[in-house]
Design an enzyme around this catalytic site. Structure first.
Site, short mmCIF file in Angstrom:
data_model
loop_
_atom_site.label_atom_id
_atom_site.label_comp_id
_atom_site.label_asym_id
_atom_site.label_seq_id
_atom_site.Cartn_x
_atom_site.Cartn_y
_atom_site.Cartn_z
N LYS A 105 0.80 -1.02 -0.03
CA LYS A 105 -0.03 -0.07 0.03
C LYS A 105 1.13 1.10 -0.01
O LYS A 105 2.13 1.02 0.30
CB LYS A 105 -0.82 -0.14 1.20
N HIS A 131 -6.40 -7.52 12.96
CA HIS A 131 -5.18 -6.89 13.06
C HIS A 131 -4.88 -6.29 14.26
O HIS A 131 -5.87 -5.86 15.04
CB HIS A 131 -5.56 -5.37 12.28
N CYS A 191 14.37 24.96 2.45
CA CYS A 191 13.28 25.61 1.43
C CYS A 191 12.52 24.69 1.00
O CYS A 191 12.63 23.21 0.91
CB CYS A 191 14.08 26.37 0.58
N MET A 192 11.65 24.91 -0.06
CA MET A 192 10.68 24.02 -0.76
C MET A 192 11.41 22.93 -1.68
O MET A 192 11.35 22.09 -1.66
CB MET A 192 9.70 24.87 -1.73
N ASP A 193 12.43 23.49 -2.45
CA ASP A 193 13.16 22.84 -3.23
C ASP A 193 14.74 22.62 -3.11
O ASP A 193 15.48 22.00 -3.59
CB ASP A 193 13.20 23.37 -4.56
N ARG A 205 1.08 -10.40 7.14
CA ARG A 205 0.77 -9.49 6.28
C ARG A 205 2.05 -8.61 6.11
O ARG A 205 2.27 -8.20 7.29
CB ARG A 205 -0.38 -8.67 6.30
N ARG A 260 -10.75 -0.21 14.75
CA ARG A 260 -10.78 0.50 13.45
C ARG A 260 -11.85 -0.14 12.50
O ARG A 260 -12.88 0.61 12.47
CB ARG A 260 -9.38 0.36 12.70
N TYR A 302 15.78 31.72 4.09
CA TYR A 302 14.91 32.39 4.59
C TYR A 302 15.18 32.64 5.95
O TYR A 302 15.36 31.98 6.89
CB TYR A 302 13.68 31.64 4.13
#
Ligand code: PLP
Length: 392
Positions: free
Chosen positions: A42, A168, A313-315, A221, A138, A267
């Site tokens: 998953k 589970h 930073c973002m990148d 699993r 759950r 920044y």
């Protein structure tokens, strides 16, 4: 490597499929060679890459696959996956027909769900496993009466076929807890009287598979341990076999500059050079999943641990170098370089979270490079998918 490049940035994750294979084989052997291993892929195989991980797991002896949602199962089918796929989560009854069409096994969470599901099964037979809630709180059935009624309802229906039953565990990774004993008992009690040998009976996640092999119906699993990560820190001490971490994360220094004493970085200008310093800029940031809280954490450059400085930073983010290093120097954010090693657990500690979360948050912008026998087998780059090279 160049003829096979299908991404155009200096940041990438490496997925060692030999490690996946080793981890699956180890569980297969741990179960005595006759158990059933359901490879849990998953969330894009916990961020690693669902199709490639699934292929490696199946080759290593896994018997079937599990995902959380129908979309994930369809995605695997569309990529050509033929083996049984179990959707562990709650699916919408409206999606029953598409699940039948794609030969996807669903999870029944209640009698009501099964009744609705039957109405949406227009053509063909829906295969499903029954989920029992034994203490996770759950999904699933808690009452024997409801379970018996569900089984009878399915037996009377020509469009429903029960293939398995499972529960589970909530605390199988906690060495001191006896909660799993209670859940085992509740599971056995609910199963009482059920003797269908065709059904796959399963309860173990990685933690239970590693710890309780004689009590888990010989089925696991297998999620986190397939990726080479321990289900909890405390379990690290008591693993029946060693695990091999499959994912590593790398980048390259794209710019090197000398910052004079008093110079600022990033920044907010929060970092001030204490003396003349060499600064390297890395093309990886929080949009890749390298989160801002990782400021001041360490990465490996030129075989040495160095520190991230200033805000991420973002990148991009910046590191302080012990000396001038050439642009293009490889930097390892997760994994091994020379004598140094940054395990995923170290990143999880920094972020005050669990190891599960770290590969999951690596975004689609980070290309995944799949390795076998130390060489590149395939590169997957979802953001320019059509350019992805495939040698597999
Ligand atoms: C995710 C999941 C697993 C795998 O758990 P791990 O701890 O990663 O081994 C097993 N069963 C269910 C129902 C899950 O949702």
């Amino acid at each position: 490597m160049n003829e096979n490049v299908s991404f155009y940035r200096d940041t990438w994750a490496e997925i060692n499929l030999d490690a996946i294979e080793y981890n699956v084989k180890s569980m297969v052997e741990h179960l005595g060679g006759e158990g059933t291993v359901i490879a849990v892929v998953k969330a894009n195989a916990y961020g690693h890459g669902d199709y490639e991980v699934a292929c490696a797991a199946l080759e290593a002896g896994a018997d079937m696959l599990a995902v959380a949602f129908v979309d994930e199962a369809i995605s695997l089918r569309e990529k050509g996956m033929k083996v049984p796929i179990l959707v562990l989560g709650a699916s919408r009854p409206e999606d029953v027909q598409v699940s039948i069409d794609y030969d996807i096994t669903l999870t029944a969470i209640s009698l009501e769900w099964v009744k609705k599901a039957e109405q949406f099964a227009k053509e063909g037979v829906l295969q499903f496993h029954i989920k029992l809630d034994t203490g996770m709180g759950r999904l699933g059935i808690t009452e024997k009466e409801e379970l018996d009624e569900l089984i009878q309802f399915a037996a009377d229906s020509s469009s429903l076929s029960v293939r398995g039953i499972f529960t589970h565990f909530a605390a199988a990774d906690e060495l001191e807890s006896d909660y799993t004993d209670c859940q085992f008992a509740a599971f056995k009690k609910l199963l009482g009287g059920i003797s269908n040998k065709e059904w796959l009976i399963h309860c173990a996640n990685s933690a239970a598979g590693l710890r309780f092999k004689d009590r888990i119906f010989n089925t696991v699993r297998l999620g986190i341990a397939m990726y080479g990560l321990s289900p909890s820190k405390e379990m690290n001490k008591e693993l029946p076999y060693s695990l091999q971490e499959a994912l590593s994360l790398h980048t390259k220094i794209v710019h090197v500059k000398k910052l004079p004493k008093g110079g600022k970085v990033s920044y907010g200008a929060t970092y001030t050079a204490q003396e003349d310093e060499w600064i390297g800029t890395l093309p990886v940031g929080y949009a890749d999943g390298w989160l801002r809280q990782l400021k001041e954490s360490e990465v490996i450059a030129g075989g040495k641990r160095v520190q991230i400085i200033g805000r991420i930073c973002m990148d991009q983010c910046m590191i302080r170098l012990p000396e001038k290093m050439p642009e293009g120097t490889k930097v390892t954010l997760i994994g091994r370089q020379a004598e140094e090693y940054i395990p995923i657990d170290e990143i999880a500690d920094r972020l005050e979270t669990i190891n599960y979360e770290i590969p999951c948050i690596l975004s689609a912008r980070v290309p995944r490079m799949f390795l076998r026998n130390k060489s590149i087998m395939e590169v997957r780059n979802p953001i320019i998918q059509s350019h992805s090279a495939s040698k597999g």
